[in-house]
Write an enzyme that holds these catalytic residues in place. Sequence first.
Site, short mmCIF file in Angstrom:
data_model
loop_
_atom_site.label_atom_id
_atom_site.label_comp_id
_atom_site.label_asym_id
_atom_site.label_seq_id
_atom_site.Cartn_x
_atom_site.Cartn_y
_atom_site.Cartn_z
N ASP A 1 -2.51 -0.22 -4.81
CA ASP A 1 -1.79 -1.12 -4.54
C ASP A 1 -3.32 -1.83 -4.71
O ASP A 1 -4.30 -1.65 -4.99
CB ASP A 1 -1.37 -1.25 -3.18
CG ASP A 1 0.71 -0.88 -2.75
OD1 ASP A 1 0.87 -1.20 -3.66
OD2 ASP A 1 0.35 -0.85 -1.67
N LYS B 1 -0.23 -7.63 -5.91
CA LYS B 1 -0.19 -9.02 -6.15
C LYS B 1 -1.38 -9.13 -6.46
O LYS B 1 -2.67 -8.13 -6.63
CB LYS B 1 -0.47 -9.62 -4.86
CG LYS B 1 0.12 -9.28 -3.37
CD LYS B 1 0.30 -10.33 -2.17
CE LYS B 1 1.52 -10.57 -1.34
NZ LYS B 1 1.16 -11.32 -0.67
N MET C 1 -2.29 -8.99 8.64
CA MET C 1 -1.90 -10.87 7.66
C MET C 1 -1.52 -11.29 8.43
O MET C 1 -0.33 -12.21 8.32
CB MET C 1 -0.55 -9.90 7.06
CG MET C 1 -0.94 -8.60 5.97
SD MET C 1 0.88 -7.69 5.53
CE MET C 1 1.66 -6.69 6.84
N1 SAH Z 1 -1.40 -0.31 5.36
C1 SAH Z 1 -2.71 -0.93 5.55
C2 SAH Z 1 -2.11 -2.76 6.63
C3 SAH Z 1 -1.38 -3.22 4.55
S1 SAH Z 1 -1.36 -4.66 5.17
C4 SAH Z 1 -3.91 -0.37 6.30
O1 SAH Z 1 -3.09 0.08 7.08
O2 SAH Z 1 -4.84 -0.37 6.94
C5 SAH Z 1 -2.65 -5.87 3.94
C6 SAH Z 1 -3.30 -6.19 5.29
O3 SAH Z 1 -3.93 -4.91 6.37
C7 SAH Z 1 -4.04 -7.34 4.93
O4 SAH Z 1 -3.43 -8.25 5.45
C8 SAH Z 1 -5.22 -7.43 6.53
O5 SAH Z 1 -4.80 -7.87 7.39
C9 SAH Z 1 -5.14 -5.56 6.40
N2 SAH Z 1 -6.12 -5.29 6.04
C10 SAH Z 1 -6.21 -4.72 5.23
N3 SAH Z 1 -7.27 -4.01 4.22
C11 SAH Z 1 -8.70 -4.70 5.02
C12 SAH Z 1 -9.74 -5.15 5.00
N4 SAH Z 1 -10.43 -4.08 4.09
N5 SAH Z 1 -10.09 -5.95 6.16
C13 SAH Z 1 -9.88 -6.17 6.93
N6 SAH Z 1 -8.55 -6.34 6.76
C14 SAH Z 1 -8.29 -5.80 5.90
#
Ligand code: SAH
Length: 275
Positions: free
Chosen positions: A54, A76, A191
């Site tokens: 991803d 994306k 998100m």
């Molecule tokens: N599976 C992922 C989440 C996927 S949805 C997890 O467990 O973290 C994607 C969302 O995750 C983003 O929109 C944001 O809200 C969060 N996210 C992922 N990486 C991030 C980061 N480095 N800093 C802040 N938010 C993050």
Amino acid sequence: MNGKKQHFAALDSADFPPFEPGEVWLVGAGPGAPGLMSLLGYFALGEADVIIHDALVSEELLNMAGPGARIVFAGKRGGRPSADQNDITLHLIEEAKAEKRVLRLKGGDPFMFGRGGEECLALAKAGIKFRIVPGITAGIGGLAYAGVPVTHRDTNHAVIFLTGHDENGVVPQSVDWYAIATAAPVIVMYMAVKHLASICQKLLAAGRAPGDRLAIVSNATLPEQSVIETTLAKAEALVREHDIATPSVVVLGPVSQYRDVLDWYGPGMRGNSLG
Ligand code: SAH
């Protein structure tokens, strides 16, 4: 070789489970800093024939793939909608049926708002053998890098994880906002930046205190990490007036007060490539 490197060399003789041809491993890459992926994930990177990843997976991790690995991007890019979920799932199944070792690499933890569940259900249905390698999720590990413990005995015995949009890209309709607003002192939102104004309005209307602390942690665990602190009532104006960097995780509730003391990931801590 210094002591630190010798210690890592022990990994070469460690007894990892075999990554068999025809298997799919669904691996969490962690929130961003490459050092936050698990040892099993690291092992899988070296073994995989094909890696389907991803957008939020770091370049440094992909560079650790074995020399023959094929790396396929399935997320994306440039504002275009994400690759169709069915196409990704079919691709995983096809590669597994072609006897490849398939590594599905996802940001954070694969089962936290990451569609990992959907992908595994499809694999199970197709009779493909799979393994799940959990990862550190942004809503816990990312907050830790901002000096925010997601629980503390003095503040909360419960946490809610909320996504700011559903599969249609709108604030989830199925959510009981009164229950969400009142059930736990801490709400961690993924998100959520795009619809933050509307989410905050719903929480306020459901009785959540306007002065409740709210922190937005962007690019958590990465050198460019930034944190903005405000309150529930003022968040709407803040997102209107500022461009909030993404990805961002939002934490509502008293735990962000601990940042005043625990904000450890300052400029002096950001120089190392693994974390
Ligand atoms: N599976 C992922 C989440 C996927 S949805 C997890 O467990 O973290 C994607 C969302 O995750 C983003 O929109 C944001 O809200 C969060 N996210 C992922 N990486 C991030 C980061 N480095 N800093 C802040 N938010 C993050």
